[in-house]
Design a protein around this motif. Structure first.
Motif, PDB file in Angstrom:
ATOM      1  N   PHE A   1     -19.513 -46.425 -22.798  1.00  0.00           N
ATOM      2  CA  PHE A   1     -18.386 -46.741 -23.676  1.00  0.00           C
ATOM      3  C   PHE A   1     -18.773 -47.864 -24.626  1.00  0.00           C
ATOM      4  CE2 PHE A   1     -14.480 -49.208 -24.526  1.00  0.00           C
ATOM      5  CZ  PHE A   1     -13.650 -48.219 -25.050  1.00  0.00           C
ATOM      6  N   PHE A   2     -18.419 -47.710 -25.888  1.00  0.00           N
ATOM      7  CA  PHE A   2     -18.680 -48.744 -26.894  1.00  0.00           C
ATOM      8  C   PHE A   2     -17.450 -48.931 -27.753  1.00  0.00           C
ATOM      9  CE2 PHE A   2     -20.582 -49.500 -31.326  1.00  0.00           C
ATOM     10  CZ  PHE A   2     -20.571 -50.880 -31.180  1.00  0.00           C
ATOM     11  N   HIS A   3     -17.018 -50.175 -27.857  1.00  0.00           N
ATOM     12  CA  HIS A   3     -15.897 -50.526 -28.732  1.00  0.00           C
ATOM     13  C   HIS A   3     -16.280 -51.832 -29.416  1.00  0.00           C
ATOM     14  CE1 HIS A   3     -11.176 -50.252 -29.020  1.00  0.00           C
ATOM     15  NE2 HIS A   3     -11.786 -50.132 -30.182  1.00  0.00           N
ATOM     16  N   GLY A   4     -16.820 -51.717 -30.622  1.00  0.00           N
ATOM     17  CA  GLY A   4     -17.300 -52.939 -31.244  1.00  0.00           C
ATOM     18  C   GLY A   4     -17.980 -52.727 -32.575  1.00  0.00           C
ATOM     19  N   PHE A   5     -18.991 -53.570 -32.835  1.00  0.00           N
ATOM     20  CA  PHE A   5     -19.609 -53.726 -34.140  1.00  0.00           C
ATOM     21  C   PHE A   5     -21.105 -53.487 -34.035  1.00  0.00           C
ATOM     22  CE2 PHE A   5     -21.355 -56.653 -37.457  1.00  0.00           C
ATOM     23  CZ  PHE A   5     -20.715 -56.151 -38.574  1.00  0.00           C
ATOM     24  N   LEU A   6     -21.628 -52.557 -34.798  1.00  0.00           N
ATOM     25  CA  LEU A   6     -23.049 -52.216 -34.723  1.00  0.00           C
ATOM     26  C   LEU A   6     -23.959 -53.274 -35.324  1.00  0.00           C
ATOM     27  CD1 LEU A   6     -23.054 -48.436 -35.755  1.00  0.00           C
ATOM     28  CD2 LEU A   6     -23.455 -49.365 -33.463  1.00  0.00           C
ATOM     29  N   GLY A   7     -23.483 -53.961 -36.359  1.00  0.00           N
ATOM     30  CA  GLY A   7     -24.368 -54.740 -37.206  1.00  0.00           C
ATOM     31  C   GLY A   7     -24.717 -56.124 -36.723  1.00  0.00           C
ATOM     32  N   ASP A   8     -25.250 -56.908 -37.672  1.00  0.00           N
ATOM     33  CA  ASP A   8     -25.707 -58.255 -37.356  1.00  0.00           C
ATOM     34  C   ASP A   8     -24.561 -59.257 -37.426  1.00  0.00           C
ATOM     35  OD1 ASP A   8     -25.640 -57.756 -40.086  1.00  0.00           O
ATOM     36  OD2 ASP A   8     -27.453 -58.875 -40.553  1.00  0.00           O
ATOM     37  N   MET A   9     -24.157 -59.622 -38.615  1.00  0.00           N
ATOM     38  CA  MET A   9     -23.034 -60.538 -38.780  1.00  0.00           C
ATOM     39  C   MET A   9     -21.987 -59.877 -39.665  1.00  0.00           C
ATOM     40  SD  MET A   9     -24.642 -63.237 -41.554  1.00  0.00           S
ATOM     41  CE  MET A   9     -23.083 -63.952 -42.062  1.00  0.00           C
ATOM     42  N   MET A  10     -20.755 -60.288 -39.496  1.00  0.00           N
ATOM     43  CA  MET A  10     -19.690 -59.811 -40.382  1.00  0.00           C
ATOM     44  C   MET A  10     -19.609 -60.753 -41.571  1.00  0.00           C
ATOM     45  SD  MET A  10     -16.662 -58.977 -37.669  1.00  0.00           S
ATOM     46  CE  MET A  10     -16.937 -57.843 -36.297  1.00  0.00           C
ATOM     47  N   ASP A  11     -19.382 -60.209 -42.739  1.00  0.00           N
ATOM     48  CA  ASP A  11     -19.166 -61.062 -43.900  1.00  0.00           C
ATOM     49  C   ASP A  11     -17.766 -61.660 -43.887  1.00  0.00           C
ATOM     50  OD1 ASP A  11     -21.714 -60.524 -44.841  1.00  0.00           O
ATOM     51  OD2 ASP A  11     -21.057 -58.744 -45.931  1.00  0.00           O
TER      52      ASP A  11
ATOM     53  N   HIS B   1     -14.173 -57.275 -41.355  1.00  0.00           N
ATOM     54  CA  HIS B   1     -15.233 -56.780 -40.475  1.00  0.00           C
ATOM     55  C   HIS B   1     -16.345 -56.043 -41.211  1.00  0.00           C
ATOM     56  CE1 HIS B   1     -11.188 -56.119 -38.331  1.00  0.00           C
ATOM     57  NE2 HIS B   1     -11.591 -57.348 -38.044  1.00  0.00           N
ATOM     58  N   LEU B   2     -16.427 -56.216 -42.528  1.00  0.00           N
ATOM     59  CA  LEU B   2     -17.456 -55.525 -43.294  1.00  0.00           C
ATOM     60  C   LEU B   2     -18.760 -56.327 -43.319  1.00  0.00           C
ATOM     61  CD1 LEU B   2     -15.379 -54.272 -46.353  1.00  0.00           C
ATOM     62  CD2 LEU B   2     -15.983 -53.003 -44.272  1.00  0.00           C
ATOM     63  N   ARG B   3     -19.857 -55.618 -43.537  1.00  0.00           N
ATOM     64  CA  ARG B   3     -21.155 -56.241 -43.724  1.00  0.00           C
ATOM     65  C   ARG B   3     -21.854 -55.532 -44.878  1.00  0.00           C
ATOM     66  NH1 ARG B   3     -24.349 -60.477 -44.214  1.00  0.00           N
ATOM     67  NH2 ARG B   3     -26.419 -60.266 -43.269  1.00  0.00           N
ATOM     68  N   ARG B   4     -22.083 -56.266 -45.962  1.00  0.00           N
ATOM     69  CA  ARG B   4     -22.698 -55.683 -47.164  1.00  0.00           C
ATOM     70  C   ARG B   4     -21.929 -54.448 -47.632  1.00  0.00           C
ATOM     71  NH1 ARG B   4     -25.625 -60.196 -47.771  1.00  0.00           N
ATOM     72  NH2 ARG B   4     -27.672 -60.209 -46.748  1.00  0.00           N
ATOM     73  N   GLY B   5     -20.625 -54.474 -47.449  1.00  0.00           N
ATOM     74  CA  GLY B   5     -19.792 -53.357 -47.856  1.00  0.00           C
ATOM     75  C   GLY B   5     -19.737 -52.222 -46.855  1.00  0.00           C
ATOM     76  N   HIS B   6     -20.477 -52.322 -45.752  1.00  0.00           N
ATOM     77  CA  HIS B   6     -20.501 -51.276 -44.734  1.00  0.00           C
ATOM     78  C   HIS B   6     -19.498 -51.590 -43.627  1.00  0.00           C
ATOM     79  CE1 HIS B   6     -24.230 -49.388 -46.254  1.00  0.00           C
ATOM     80  NE2 HIS B   6     -24.622 -50.634 -46.503  1.00  0.00           N
ATOM     81  N   ASN B   7     -18.861 -50.571 -43.117  1.00  0.00           N
ATOM     82  CA  ASN B   7     -17.996 -50.712 -41.956  1.00  0.00           C
ATOM     83  C   ASN B   7     -18.790 -50.273 -40.726  1.00  0.00           C
ATOM     84  OD1 ASN B   7     -16.061 -50.768 -39.999  1.00  0.00           O
ATOM     85  ND2 ASN B   7     -14.767 -49.163 -40.875  1.00  0.00           N
TER      86      ASN B   7
END
Length: 455
Positions: free
Chosen positions: A157-167, A172-178
């Motif tokens: 189960f995964f409920h969260g954020f794939l990336g490095d840091m949130m902008d 919750h976006l990073r470089r415009g990516h969700n």
């Protein structure tokens, strides 16, 4: 239940060779069934940025409780001075460059310095073998696409954020990516990320408790990583209590206190559900605090991104109500030791190569030598590293490091010189550590750390 000795793969020992070893004999602790495991990792928390550590301008009563009523690890080290590599070390039990993650995994390919090895076995896979349901809530940061997504690397189960840091903690976006996901589905939740991860973790442990099997939950907050975006009410509370605090420091403290409140809510959920007595809780940070955020790294030198202790020595506690005697532990322990220790605890054998060692005897208040081994930190990045490496090797109280690839090597006795201010002259141990570092470079060179090239 009686725990049995397990066979794990040892780190590079003082002789300079890796070898298999049997866990030391010790009296077993009877436990009915297997405990739930809650592994909490926070992001860029300074060694001193808890009220149970060195900070005088912060109040973290919920995290403090884990330290005061559990094991307070005084000599605990992250696997890296930055995020992705530390998470790789935590979840594989290996030095990060041995599983393809010497640097930070990022959105832009030209800025990404790691690719989690397809051959690496992750902790949730081992927990599954022991009959656990497995989950991650919060920050992943070990891959943005298949085959390195959480559900593909052992998590049910995964409920969260794939990336490095949130902008932004709210968009919750990073470089415009969700990068927000519920398993593999893209989601767009509303609210501050700290609140979301707290709520999702509380919901998970409640639902998991309804099943007839223990759970392993990896709760990875992105706080207090930049940007410093605390909720207004938390910042107002800090500024009222600390009227002379700087603007930057005030925001950081508020972000940490909000996170502490979240940890408290998850623990209270466990208490309310009757799960706390059967839940082992580990709390740690992925690396040292960020100087740009005015983090407090206590009485050591350096900050996030450094091979000095300010970058890699972090706060850590292990709490298990009624099972672990509260005490301070001075053993040298590394983040990669968590993997074999938990496997040892739940009786699942580790038959593949790892670098960590089980410190279960330490948890049981038994004598254990944990510093008679070489520990390595290797980070490769662009920026001020120029695509080269920064490195450190530790053996007992001695440490050899090159903080930047364009700086000289420095050799310290960190026990006698915790500020790493007085470099030592070369001696026979220096030579052994230098040779061990070279050998580690050679061995880790067999592991790819970039996505395979396409034709």
């Amino acid at each position: 239940m009686v725990f049995k000795n397990l066979h794990l793969v040892a780190p590079l020992m003082a002789s300079g060779t890796a070898m298999f070893f049997s866990a030391a004999s010790y009296a077993a602790v009877p436990v009915e069934g297997k405990p739930n495991i809650l592994l909490i990792m926070v992001d860029d928390l300074g060694l001193g940025d808890l009220s149970c550590q060195y900070a005088k301008d912060i109040q973290t009563p919920n995290i403090d409780r884990l330290f005061h009523q559990g094991l307070h690890l005084n000599n605990f080290y992250a696997s890296s001075s930055v995020s992705s590599p530390s998470r790789a070390g935590l979840l594989t039990g290996c030095f990060p460059d041995m599983v393809g993650v010497p640097g930070v995994i990022r959105t832009e390919p030209t800025a990404s310095w790691g690719y989690l090895s397809p051959d690496a076995t992750l902790l949730p896979e081992m927990m599954s073998k022991a009959g656990y349901q497995t989950a991650i809530v919060g920050k992943w940061h070990l891959g943005l696409e298949s085959p390195n997504l959480p559900n593909e690397r052992g998590f049910d189960f995964f409920h969260g954020f794939l990336g490095d840091m949130m902008d932004d903690y709210n968009t919750h976006l990073r470089r415009g990516h969700n990068y927000m996901r519920l398993n593999t589905q893209e989601i767009d939740p509303k609210g501050h990320a700290t609140d979301l991860f707290t709520d999702w973790a509380s919901e998970y442990v409640t639902e998991a408790g309804k099943k007839d099997q223990p759970f392993f939950l990896y709760l990875a907050y992105n706080a207090p990583h930049l940007p410093l975006q605390p909720k207004t009410d938390w910042e107002k509370k800090v500024r009222k209590r600390e009227p002379t605090i700087s603007d930057t420091r005030g925001k950081l403290v508020a972000l940490i206190e909000h996170m502490d409140d979240g940890v408290g809510k998850v623990v209270k959920t466990l208490e309310k559900n009757g799960q706390l007595e059967n839940t082992l809780i580990i709390f740690c940070s992925d690396n040292g605090g960020d100087r740009k955020a005015e983090a407090n790294n206590g009485p050591v030198r350096g900050d996030k991104g450094d091979m000095y202790d300010g970058g890699i020595k972090v706060a850590c506690s292990i709490y298990w109500k009624g099972h672990l005697e509260p005490r301070k532990v001075d053993n040298l322990i590394m983040m990669s030791d968590i993997f074999p220790t938990l496997c040892d605890l739940v009786q699942v054998p580790v038959n593949h190569r790892i670098d960590g060692m089980s410190v279960l005897p330490v948890l049981r208040n038994k004598e254990q030598v944990t510093d008679d081994r070489y520990l390595f930190w290797v980070r490769r990045e662009h920026g001020d590293l120029g695509g080269k490496t920064q490195t450190a090797v530790r053996y007992k109280e001695h440490k050899l490091l090159q903080n930047r690839p364009f700086e000289p090597l420095q050799y310290f006795n960190v026990k006698g010189d915790p500020k790493e201010a007085n470099p030592l002259e070369k001696d026979p141990l220096y030579t052994k550590m230098y040779k061990a570092m070279i050998e580690h470079y050679r061995v880790s060179g067999a592991v790819s750390w970039q996505k395979p090239l396409t034709k």
